[in-house]
Structure formats: C-alpha cells, structure tokens
Design a protein around this motif. Structure first.
Motif, mmCIF file in Angstrom:
data_model
loop_
_atom_site.group_PDB
_atom_site.id
_atom_site.type_symbol
_atom_site.label_atom_id
_atom_site.label_comp_id
_atom_site.label_asym_id
_atom_site.label_seq_id
_atom_site.Cartn_x
_atom_site.Cartn_y
_atom_site.Cartn_z
ATOM 1 N N GLU A 1 0.661 6.830 -7.077
ATOM 2 C CA GLU A 1 -0.511 7.631 -7.422
ATOM 3 C C GLU A 1 -0.942 8.468 -6.214
ATOM 4 O O GLU A 1 -1.733 8.018 -5.399
ATOM 5 C CB GLU A 1 -1.665 6.731 -7.861
ATOM 6 N N PRO A 2 -0.437 9.686 -6.113
ATOM 7 C CA PRO A 2 -0.782 10.511 -4.958
ATOM 8 C C PRO A 2 -2.154 11.164 -5.078
ATOM 9 O O PRO A 2 -2.647 11.712 -4.124
ATOM 10 C CB PRO A 2 0.322 11.579 -4.946
ATOM 11 N N LEU B 1 -5.810 10.147 -6.338
ATOM 12 C CA LEU B 1 -7.072 9.590 -5.887
ATOM 13 C C LEU B 1 -6.844 8.397 -4.961
ATOM 14 O O LEU B 1 -5.918 7.610 -5.165
ATOM 15 C CB LEU B 1 -7.911 9.141 -7.089
ATOM 16 N N PRO B 2 -7.730 8.204 -3.982
ATOM 17 C CA PRO B 2 -7.586 7.054 -3.085
ATOM 18 C C PRO B 2 -8.104 5.754 -3.704
ATOM 19 O O PRO B 2 -8.041 4.708 -3.077
ATOM 20 C CB PRO B 2 -8.410 7.466 -1.867
ATOM 21 N N PHE B 3 -8.644 5.818 -4.933
ATOM 22 C CA PHE B 3 -9.143 4.613 -5.611
ATOM 23 C C PHE B 3 -8.754 4.682 -7.083
ATOM 24 O O PHE B 3 -8.415 5.740 -7.599
ATOM 25 C CB PHE B 3 -10.663 4.471 -5.439
ATOM 26 N N ASP B 4 -8.830 3.551 -7.748
ATOM 27 C CA ASP B 4 -8.497 3.463 -9.157
ATOM 28 C C ASP B 4 -9.776 3.666 -9.970
ATOM 29 O O ASP B 4 -10.667 2.816 -9.931
ATOM 30 C CB ASP B 4 -7.874 2.092 -9.444
ATOM 31 N N ALA C 1 0.669 4.134 -2.838
ATOM 32 C CA ALA C 1 0.457 5.530 -2.451
ATOM 33 C C ALA C 1 1.541 6.424 -3.039
ATOM 34 O O ALA C 1 1.285 7.568 -3.385
ATOM 35 C CB ALA C 1 0.418 5.655 -0.936
ATOM 36 N N GLU C 2 2.774 5.890 -3.151
ATOM 37 C CA GLU C 2 3.847 6.690 -3.725
ATOM 38 C C GLU C 2 3.667 6.876 -5.223
ATOM 39 O O GLU C 2 4.022 7.905 -5.769
ATOM 40 C CB GLU C 2 5.185 6.018 -3.447
ATOM 41 N N THR D 1 0.828 -1.202 0.000
ATOM 42 C CA THR D 1 0.000 0.000 0.000
ATOM 43 C C THR D 1 0.863 1.253 0.000
ATOM 44 O O THR D 1 0.479 2.258 -0.554
ATOM 45 C CB THR D 1 -0.958 0.019 1.205
ATOM 46 N N GLU D 2 2.046 1.161 0.636
ATOM 47 C CA GLU D 2 2.944 2.319 0.621
ATOM 48 C C GLU D 2 3.458 2.577 -0.789
ATOM 49 O O GLU D 2 3.578 3.722 -1.210
ATOM 50 C CB GLU D 2 4.110 2.087 1.581
#
Length: 186
Positions: free
Chosen positions: A9-10, A12-15, A6-7, A2-3
């Motif tokens: 795609e800063p 959106l929190p979803f695809d 997150a690195e 998950t890290e």
C-alpha cells in the motif's frame, strides 16, 4: 514486515478501515456525531441554500479570408461590454445594476478550438437559458452592425474614388478631342 506493508500500500501511511473500526470501538458517539452532522448539513443546505442554474451557448469564430480578422481574445472581450449588457437587460426586462448582470455571465474560450462559450447563471433554468441566448444574439447583431458600417465606409470611399476617376477621364477625353482637332488627327 513494515517493508512488505509499504510495498503493498504505497498510498496512505495508515489503514483507514482499521482507524474507523478502532474509533467505532472506543468512541461510538464520535461516529454517530459525524453522521448526524452530515445529515444536518444536508438538511440545512436544502432548506436555506439557493439553487443556481447555468446555461451555455456556443459561438464559432471563423474569420473571413483576406479580412483583417480579430484575434480570439479580442472576440472574447467583445462579447460582454456594457452596451451589450444594457441591450440584454432591456430585452429581458431585467432590473438591477449592469455590474451584477455582468457577474451572471462568463465568457471563455474552448481550448484548442475556435469556440467561444457564453455561460449565464440565474435562479431559474429558463432565465439562465434566455440570458445566454440573448447575449449571444446581441453579440452577433453587434458584429453584423460593425461589419455593415465598415462596408458602408469602404463603399463610400470607392464611390468617391470612382467619381474622381470619372471626372479625370472626362477631362482627359476633352483634352484629347482638343488635341486631335488642333493637330488634325483622325
């Protein structure tokens, strides 16, 4: 993991693509409904929507040197007062309230310049252009008339001063003549 995601795609929190594929797989009617709703909205807006055209014209404000020039904001406020709108309405043969005509115009300053932008809206492109040009012409005529009346007042003041000074000079010349005759000065 998950890290690392997150690195990468800063934003959106979803695809979004993954979500669309999952929705398509589970509920294809939902995607079809969205597409139909979008097409219906486009068709309705074309059928029942009204077209509004906008035309712009520019005024460059260059105050004369040595004059008591007005600020840009004052000039901006002098573009569309009621008398100017009434003249525009009369020249173009427009019907209706002056308040409605005033809403058809927008006057604003171009940032960091001496430009005043006059915008007009109308259902036809030619009408919008004529409105903008006419308001600009009426404003310029009003400014010319204002300058002329100010110059006329100054001219009248100078003429009265000249008349007073001429009379005082004639009086002084007569007194000088009397003085030279009485005292026998040549």
């Amino acid at each position: 993991m998950t890290e690392q995601a997150a690195e990468k795609e800063p934003g959106l929190p979803f695809d979004p693509m993954g979500l669309a594929l999952r929705l398509l797989g589970r509920a294809p009617w939902l995607l079809l409904g969205w597409a139909l709703a979008a097409l219906l909205a486009i068709w309705l807006s074309l059928q029942f929507g009204s077209k509004v055209y906008q035309s712009e014209t520019l005024l460059l404000y260059k105050p004369a040197r040595g004059s008591d020039s007005l600020t840009m904001q004052t000039q901006l406020n002098l573009v569309k007062p009621r008398p100017n709108l009434a003249k525009v309405q009369k020249r173009l043969g427009l019907k209706g309230e002056l308040e409605q005509l005033a809403r058809d115009f927008e006057v604003r300053l171009q940032r960091n310049t001496d430009l005043i932008i006059v915008s007009a809206r109308a259902p036809q492109a030619e009408t919008a252009a004529r409105k903008a040009r006419t308001l600009r012409e009426v404003f310029l005529e009003q400014q010319d008339q204002s300058r002329k009346s100010k110059l006329q007042a100054q001219l009248g003041d100078l003429e009265s001063r000249l008349q007073r000074v001429s009379q005082a000079l004639k009086k002084a010349e007569k007194e000088l003549e009397v003085f030279t005759l009485e005292n026998r000065i040549i």
